[in-house]
Scaffold this motif. Structure first.
Motif, PDB file in Angstrom:
ATOM      1  N   ALA A  83      -2.129   5.681  -0.692  1.00 29.32           N
ATOM      2  CA  ALA A  83      -2.014   4.347   0.093  1.00 29.32           C
ATOM      3  C   ALA A  83      -2.170   3.283  -0.726  1.00 29.32           C
ATOM      4  O   ALA A  83      -2.881   2.885  -1.777  1.00 29.32           O
ATOM      5  CB  ALA A  83      -3.670   4.706   0.710  1.00 29.32           C
ATOM      6  N   GLU A 143      -6.101   2.437 -11.775  1.00 33.07           N
ATOM      7  CA  GLU A 143      -6.751   2.500 -10.496  1.00 33.07           C
ATOM      8  C   GLU A 143      -7.287   3.794 -10.220  1.00 33.07           C
ATOM      9  O   GLU A 143      -6.445   4.848 -10.491  1.00 33.07           O
ATOM     10  CB  GLU A 143      -5.634   2.256  -9.464  1.00 33.07           C
ATOM     11  CG  GLU A 143      -4.858   0.882  -9.509  1.00 33.07           C
ATOM     12  CD  GLU A 143      -3.805   0.621  -8.365  1.00 33.07           C
ATOM     13  OE1 GLU A 143      -3.563   1.427  -7.447  1.00 33.07           O
ATOM     14  OE2 GLU A 143      -3.411  -0.336  -8.398  1.00 33.07           O
ATOM     15  N   GLU A 145      -9.110   6.649  -7.790  1.00 28.38           N
ATOM     16  CA  GLU A 145      -8.729   6.806  -6.563  1.00 28.38           C
ATOM     17  C   GLU A 145      -9.446   8.130  -6.209  1.00 28.38           C
ATOM     18  O   GLU A 145      -9.047   9.359  -6.943  1.00 28.38           O
ATOM     19  CB  GLU A 145      -7.313   6.893  -6.104  1.00 28.38           C
ATOM     20  CG  GLU A 145      -6.664   5.659  -6.522  1.00 28.38           C
ATOM     21  CD  GLU A 145      -5.412   5.048  -5.963  1.00 28.38           C
ATOM     22  OE1 GLU A 145      -5.013   5.851  -4.885  1.00 28.38           O
ATOM     23  OE2 GLU A 145      -4.980   4.093  -6.296  1.00 28.38           O
ATOM     24  N   ASP A 174      -4.103   6.025 -10.497  1.00 25.63           N
ATOM     25  CA  ASP A 174      -2.789   5.677  -9.995  1.00 25.63           C
ATOM     26  C   ASP A 174      -2.352   4.628 -11.102  1.00 25.63           C
ATOM     27  O   ASP A 174      -2.518   3.383 -10.736  1.00 25.63           O
ATOM     28  CB  ASP A 174      -2.897   5.298  -8.614  1.00 25.63           C
ATOM     29  CG  ASP A 174      -1.505   4.495  -7.922  1.00 25.63           C
ATOM     30  OD1 ASP A 174      -0.328   4.763  -8.671  1.00 25.63           O
ATOM     31  OD2 ASP A 174      -1.510   3.712  -6.857  1.00 25.63           O
ATOM     32  N   LYS A 187       5.068   3.022 -10.321  1.00 25.24           N
ATOM     33  CA  LYS A 187       3.862   3.741 -10.190  1.00 25.24           C
ATOM     34  C   LYS A 187       4.358   5.171 -10.688  1.00 25.24           C
ATOM     35  O   LYS A 187       3.658   6.096 -10.420  1.00 25.24           O
ATOM     36  CB  LYS A 187       3.062   3.786  -9.159  1.00 25.24           C
ATOM     37  CG  LYS A 187       2.521   2.408  -8.797  1.00 25.24           C
ATOM     38  CD  LYS A 187       1.899   2.409  -7.348  1.00 25.24           C
ATOM     39  CE  LYS A 187       0.984   1.015  -7.142  1.00 25.24           C
ATOM     40  NZ  LYS A 187      -0.345   1.287  -7.473  1.00 25.24           N
TER      41      LYS A 187
HETATM   42 MN    MN Z   1      -3.167   2.801  -5.867  1.00 24.60          MN
END
Ligand code: MN
Length: 309
Positions: A83, A143, A145, A174, A187
């Motif tokens: 997301a 990141e 998550e 991420d 990514k």
């Molecule tokens: Mn992310």
């Protein structure tokens, strides 16, 4: 139940600071001829594995968590769904920083208009394997998550039925190169999707929409939030993803990151925590191949190969 994969593909059941080696529980998995299933068989048969784990655990070899190398608890996800911009404060920080949005207006859409994206399955790594910086001259961010591990085949599932399709949860990183390119490109380098420290089965998480999460780099807390701030919650994300494609056992959904993203560098130590799941430590290192100079006849066979930093 907390199930980890460690060392040379061993299966462990985690209890506080110990891991019990219950690899023999994997014997319940069916053997399959080629072509192999395009989803994860361990998650597909999780109930049968867990039942065998309970039988084997009392007599299993006990190790200290700190003495094992943790791999991704899901070895073969068919898809890694993610997301974008699922926390409003992260969307607003991205809007203020060209380094984050890369002058690509598409990176500032709301999640409802941006939809979801996919990360290459080859980017998956465990916490014990660490992150290898692919492009040292590009800004590369952490990141943290919450990750949903899908347990049952799901196609066009309504949000009110979504939770029955969850096998469990894990912590995800991420890792993201910043810039104008498509998210799936920036990514997906090897090791840029970290999953760990283990799979916590869904029955252990009372409410995935109310979990504190945080990440620290070299002891500095960089991101600290709660999953209640997600724009689309776990059920809504499963509804959205399964509206477009069928989800299979072992598919992963990265649920988005809160504000506070920032750069990482070789030598950094990342510590990521999500309440009711646990904590994982991940080290960042240079890519020795990227650092290798162009070899010439006068250069020694190995001299000059060193870290870029
Ligand atoms: Mn992310």
């Amino acid at each position: 139940m907390r199930l980890c994969r460690f060392d040379d593909d061993r299966l462990g059941v985690v209890d506080s600071s110990t891991v019990r080696d219950v690899t023999a529980a994997l014997d319940v998995l069916p053997t399959r001829p080629y072509p192999f299933p395009a989803h994860d068989m361990f998650v597909e048969h999780l109930d049968a594995v867990a039942s065998r784990v309970r039988a084997l655990a009392p007599a299993a070899r006990v190790l200290a968590i700190g003495d094992v190398t943790l791999l991704s608890p899901v070895a073969n996800p068919g898809k890694i769904v993610a997301a974008p911009v699922n926390y409003e404060k992260h969307r607003s920080e991205a809007g203020k920083d060209p380094g984050l949005h890369g002058n690509n207006p598409g990176h500032l859409f709301t999640i409802q208009s941006a939809g979801l994206f996919l990360k290459a399955t080859s980017s998956l790594a465990g916490p014990g394997q660490g992150v290898v910086i692919r492009m040292p001259d590009r800004r590369t961010d952490h990141e943290v998550e919450l990750v949903i591990v899908i347990g049952k085949r799901a196609s066009r599932v309504a949000r009110q039925d979504a939770m029955a399709h969850v096998a469990g949860y894990a912590i995800g990183l991420d890792i993201s190169i910043r810039g104008s390119e498509d998210r799936s490109f920036r990514k997906s380098p090897d090791s840029y999707t970290v999953l760990g420290p283990w799979l916590t089965t869904a029955d252990e998480i009372q409410n995935p929409g109310a979990l504190d999460l945080q990440i620290a780099v070299n002891g500095d807390v960089r991101q600290q939030s709660n999953t209640r701030h997600m724009i689309l919650g776990v059920a809504e994300l499963i509804e959205m993803a399964s509206s477009m494609y069928t989800l299979h056992p072992g598919d992963l959904i990265f649920t988005g990151t809160p504000e506070g993203v920032g750069p990482i560098h070789p030598g950094d130590e990342i510590v990521a925590t999500i309440a009711d799941i646990g904590t994982m430590t991940v080290t960042v290192r240079a890519d020795r191949d990227a650092a290798a100079p162009v070899m010439s006849a006068s250069a020694g066979a190995s001299s000059g190969r060193g870290d870029a930093t």
